[in-house]
Scaffold this motif. Structure first.
Motif, PDB file in Angstrom:
ATOM      1  N   ILE A 273       0.807  -1.171   0.100  1.00  0.00           N
ATOM      2  CA  ILE A 273      -0.255  -0.078   0.014  1.00  0.00           C
ATOM      3  C   ILE A 273       0.731   1.330   0.124  1.00  0.00           C
ATOM      4  O   ILE A 273       0.679   2.084  -0.763  1.00  0.00           O
TER       5      ILE A 273
ATOM      6  N   HIS B 286       2.657   1.617  -3.422  1.00  0.00           N
ATOM      7  CA  HIS B 286       1.459   2.124  -4.351  1.00  0.00           C
ATOM      8  C   HIS B 286       1.185   3.841  -4.263  1.00  0.00           C
ATOM      9  O   HIS B 286       1.373   4.218  -5.254  1.00  0.00           O
ATOM     10  N   TRP B 287       0.615   4.312  -3.121  1.00  0.00           N
ATOM     11  CA  TRP B 287       0.327   5.393  -3.027  1.00  0.00           C
ATOM     12  C   TRP B 287       1.711   6.481  -3.197  1.00  0.00           C
ATOM     13  O   TRP B 287       1.368   7.532  -3.651  1.00  0.00           O
ATOM     14  N   THR B 288       2.790   5.915  -2.580  1.00  0.00           N
ATOM     15  CA  THR B 288       4.086   6.853  -2.879  1.00  0.00           C
ATOM     16  C   THR B 288       4.425   6.861  -4.319  1.00  0.00           C
ATOM     17  O   THR B 288       4.681   8.030  -4.669  1.00  0.00           O
TER      18      THR B 288
ATOM     19  N   ALA C  21      -7.603   4.243 -12.074  1.00  0.00           N
ATOM     20  CA  ALA C  21      -8.489   4.976 -11.024  1.00  0.00           C
ATOM     21  C   ALA C  21     -10.053   5.022 -11.215  1.00  0.00           C
ATOM     22  O   ALA C  21     -10.561   4.360 -10.257  1.00  0.00           O
TER      23      ALA C  21
ATOM     24  N   ALA D 182       2.123   6.652  -6.825  1.00  0.00           N
ATOM     25  CA  ALA D 182       1.003   7.455  -7.239  1.00  0.00           C
ATOM     26  C   ALA D 182       1.080   9.135  -7.271  1.00  0.00           C
ATOM     27  O   ALA D 182       1.299   9.546  -8.191  1.00  0.00           O
ATOM     28  N   LEU D 183       1.626   9.326  -6.063  1.00  0.00           N
ATOM     29  CA  LEU D 183       1.919  10.721  -5.960  1.00  0.00           C
ATOM     30  C   LEU D 183       3.111  11.274  -6.636  1.00  0.00           C
ATOM     31  O   LEU D 183       2.988  12.312  -7.041  1.00  0.00           O
TER      32      LEU D 183
ATOM     33  N   SER E  50      -3.252   5.516 -15.859  1.00  0.00           N
ATOM     34  CA  SER E  50      -3.371   5.704 -14.478  1.00  0.00           C
ATOM     35  C   SER E  50      -4.770   6.407 -14.168  1.00  0.00           C
ATOM     36  O   SER E  50      -5.447   5.988 -13.275  1.00  0.00           O
TER      37      SER E  50
ATOM     38  N   MET F 198      -6.704  -1.369  -0.895  1.00  0.00           N
ATOM     39  CA  MET F 198      -5.562  -0.615  -1.217  1.00  0.00           C
ATOM     40  C   MET F 198      -5.299   0.533  -0.279  1.00  0.00           C
ATOM     41  O   MET F 198      -4.378   1.246  -0.464  1.00  0.00           O
ATOM     42  N   VAL F 199      -6.191   0.775   0.834  1.00  0.00           N
ATOM     43  CA  VAL F 199      -6.287   1.651   1.574  1.00  0.00           C
ATOM     44  C   VAL F 199      -5.981   0.728   3.046  1.00  0.00           C
ATOM     45  O   VAL F 199      -5.281   1.514   3.944  1.00  0.00           O
TER      46      VAL F 199
END
Length: 194
Positions: A14, A17-19, A157, A21-22, A153, A175-176
């Motif tokens: 997780i 993934h979010w690192t 989303a 994405a940002l 991407s 994913m959260v």
């Protein structure tokens, strides 16, 4: 909590993934913005310095994501057989595009034979340089693959939102919330935890 299971993503996946994405969104916005800077702008040298440094860190993160994905299970995909196949192909395309964007960016920055100073923490050496028109050819690949990555991407989303809001599935929640990776799968016949 750190590891994946067939029910959910672990905390490590997780965070990666979010690192990613940002960083991808930030690097795309910064790259787009910095191409319009003129020579006399205070950001003319600083923006590319940030772009290269964060880009190289992202390359290491993506390599970590790929390795983690190879050694950890992935949660079971939702949807029809066609949706599951589309998701698998979409994820493969995302990884290929991320890798292409990052390696082409590396080739642009090392075309002159100099390494990349990663936020003044360390330097990544120039392993490949002096190829014919290396910077300009890699620049074309970098731009179009970055554009394709952003478009894909956005589709990724939208698919997650579709699964969450229309299909009422836990694809987005997985994913959260890393706790889902530890939950037992409900028995399909009784609905109770196995």
């Amino acid at each position: 909590m750190w590891r994946n299971s067939r029910q959910g993503w672990g905390l490590f996946a997780i965070l990666l993934h979010w690192t990613s994405a940002l960083a991808i969104l930030g690097l795309f916005a910064l790259g787009w913005w910095m191409t319009g800077l003129d020579y006399y702008s205070n950001w003319y040298n600083l923006a590319p310095w940030w772009h290269r440094g964060v880009g190289m860190l992202l390359l290491f993160i993506v390599a970590g994501r790929i390795l983690w994905r190879l050694v950890q299970p992935s949660p079971e995909a939702h949807g029809s057989a066609l949706e599951r196949r589309g998701a698998a192909l979409g994820h493969l395309a995302l990884y290929l595009l991320m890798t292409t964007v990052l390696i082409s960016g590396y080739l642009i920055s090392t075309a002159d034979g100099k390494g990349i100073a990663v936020l003044d923490l360390f330097t990544v050496p120039a392993l490949i340089s002096d190829l014919p028109e290396q910077a300009s050819r890699a620049g074309v690949v970098h731009w179009y693959s970055a554009l394709a990555l952003i478009i894909l991407s956005a589709g990724h989303a939208l698919a997650a939102f579709k699964h969450h809001y229309l299909d009422r599935q836990d694809t987005l929640v997985r994913m959260v919330d890393p706790r889902l990776a530890r939950r037992a799968k409900p028995d399909k016949t009784t609905g109770e935890q196995a």
